[in-house]
Design an enzyme around this catalytic site. Sequence first.
Site, PDB file in Angstrom:
ATOM      1  N   LYS A  77      -5.952  -4.985  -4.287  1.00  0.00           N
ATOM      2  CA  LYS A  77      -7.083  -5.478  -5.003  1.00  0.00           C
ATOM      3  C   LYS A  77      -7.414  -7.125  -5.027  1.00  0.00           C
ATOM      4  O   LYS A  77      -8.496  -7.695  -4.374  1.00  0.00           O
ATOM      5  CB  LYS A  77      -7.758  -4.986  -6.538  1.00  0.00           C
ATOM      6  CG  LYS A  77      -7.435  -3.228  -5.966  1.00  0.00           C
ATOM      7  CD  LYS A  77      -7.168  -2.828  -7.118  1.00  0.00           C
ATOM      8  CE  LYS A  77      -6.599  -3.953  -8.149  1.00  0.00           C
ATOM      9  NZ  LYS A  77      -4.776  -3.210  -8.306  1.00  0.00           N
ATOM     10  N   THR A  78      -6.173  -7.793  -5.574  1.00  0.00           N
ATOM     11  CA  THR A  78      -6.257  -9.336  -5.518  1.00  0.00           C
ATOM     12  C   THR A  78      -6.655  -9.999  -4.733  1.00  0.00           C
ATOM     13  O   THR A  78      -7.187 -11.010  -4.156  1.00  0.00           O
ATOM     14  CB  THR A  78      -5.117  -9.758  -6.793  1.00  0.00           C
ATOM     15  OG1 THR A  78      -5.457  -8.923  -7.876  1.00  0.00           O
ATOM     16  CG2 THR A  78      -5.425 -11.658  -6.674  1.00  0.00           C
ATOM     17  N   ARG A 116       3.524  -4.085  -3.029  1.00  0.00           N
ATOM     18  CA  ARG A 116       3.751  -4.395  -3.955  1.00  0.00           C
ATOM     19  C   ARG A 116       5.010  -4.197  -4.126  1.00  0.00           C
ATOM     20  O   ARG A 116       5.990  -4.918  -4.486  1.00  0.00           O
ATOM     21  CB  ARG A 116       3.053  -4.733  -5.591  1.00  0.00           C
ATOM     22  CG  ARG A 116       3.451  -5.490  -6.662  1.00  0.00           C
ATOM     23  CD  ARG A 116       3.317  -5.855  -7.233  1.00  0.00           C
ATOM     24  NE  ARG A 116       1.638  -7.322  -7.419  1.00  0.00           N
ATOM     25  CZ  ARG A 116       0.555  -7.012  -8.120  1.00  0.00           C
ATOM     26  NH1 ARG A 116       1.457  -5.434  -9.111  1.00  0.00           N
ATOM     27  NH2 ARG A 116      -0.027  -7.088  -8.152  1.00  0.00           N
ATOM     28  N   THR A 127      -7.246  -1.191 -12.262  1.00  0.00           N
ATOM     29  CA  THR A 127      -7.010  -0.302 -12.096  1.00  0.00           C
ATOM     30  C   THR A 127      -7.742   1.304 -12.541  1.00  0.00           C
ATOM     31  O   THR A 127      -7.028   2.150 -12.549  1.00  0.00           O
ATOM     32  CB  THR A 127      -5.747   0.008 -13.122  1.00  0.00           C
ATOM     33  OG1 THR A 127      -5.279  -0.397 -14.152  1.00  0.00           O
ATOM     34  CG2 THR A 127      -4.680  -1.439 -12.068  1.00  0.00           C
ATOM     35  N   ASP A 177     -10.399  -9.593 -13.015  1.00  0.00           N
ATOM     36  CA  ASP A 177      -9.313  -8.910 -13.256  1.00  0.00           C
ATOM     37  C   ASP A 177      -9.293  -8.016 -14.361  1.00  0.00           C
ATOM     38  O   ASP A 177      -9.556  -9.099 -14.878  1.00  0.00           O
ATOM     39  CB  ASP A 177      -8.000  -9.336 -12.726  1.00  0.00           C
ATOM     40  CG  ASP A 177      -7.050  -8.765 -12.103  1.00  0.00           C
ATOM     41  OD1 ASP A 177      -7.338  -8.017 -11.409  1.00  0.00           O
ATOM     42  OD2 ASP A 177      -5.849  -9.381 -11.985  1.00  0.00           O
TER      43      ASP A 177
END
Length: 338
Positions: A62-63, A215, A156, A107
């Site tokens: 997402k980031t 990740r 999330t 975020d």
Amino acid sequence: MSRENYFTEERVLDLTLRPKSWENYVGQEKIKNNLKIIIEAAKQRKESIEHLLFYGGSGLGKTTLAHLVAKEIKKETKTTSGPAIEKPGDLAAILTNLEPGSILFIDEIHRLNRITEEYLYPAMESFKLNLILGRGPMAKIMEMNLPFFTLIGATTQPALLSSPLRARFGASFGLDFYQIFEIEKILERSTKILNVETEGESLKIIAKASRFTPRVANNLLKRVRDFAQVKGKGTITPNITKEALLALEIDELGLTSQDRKILEIIIKKFNGGPVGLQALAAATMENENSILDIYEPYLMRLGFIERNPKGRIATKLAFQHLKTNSQKLFDFLNLEFR
Ligand SMILES: Nc1ncnc2c1ncn2[C@@H]1O[C@H](COP(=O)(O)OP(=O)(O)O)[C@@H](O)[C@H]1O
Ligand SMILES: [Mg+2]
């Protein structure tokens, strides 16, 4: 290693391995295509792009997407997070200082408090901020014009966003788990950046243990690289990879000791379930958010956990996996299982 150091290291890794171009952003093709159209259309109209919401599990990208959009706009980007904006004044300070046309990335936007959130509505909708000056009967409302900006929110937990907030995003994109071949591609790029040699099926083994999450894959790669350096000659081989995963107590499906503990407790202590989130968090000594964000989505994806209105249920598949994967769990065998 302390939790804090681990996360710092993780952040550094995120930064070095974070794709800086669309070509290096693997997968999520539909989202990429839609975003490119939104950006292109806005450019043609010489307008700022509409507010965007990215939702999906931790580490799915997402980031990274937000940064790619920002790069495309070539305008200033401010980054903050829901918990960092404690009061409406904090939000006002951020909004009034934005450059026209710039991007504000928030975020964990589901963690904005409700009062602050209400100030965000008119800001998103009509680029106005209603400041309340003074208190009580003497209070006055002052309306301020804000520069045009694009809000990119990431979360999330989209279900925790209030519906008025959700409705103010022009487009929402849900990021899904990745395919194994996509994770392999991400890992291949990472090995080049980290300058590490691999042999045979090594990357496939890592990809399979990556919880379909970039990740996690990159973090595992780094751990395996350490192992290869200390125990081998620096090259990542399939055997070194398996040995490293074993040492990290990560099984071939990527389940960690925490995942197994969650499954064990549902099976053993709650007789297979259903068990509510709070009770499960207390019994496993895990944080509710970690269960929701990290463990449960993957366990559900594997079909190891199902959810019904009464709580979480461990499935037969989970039982079989635990049974074949750990000798210690054989004492569950005489349990009646549904
Ligand atoms: N689609 C992708 N292609 C390549 N690498 C990715 C992709 N998505 C995520 N990553 C890697 O995973 C890391 C975490 O991604 P990030 O965008 O920070 O996830 P999130 O914000 O969803 O938690 C990034 O630094 C990058 O290295
Ligand atoms: Mg992020």
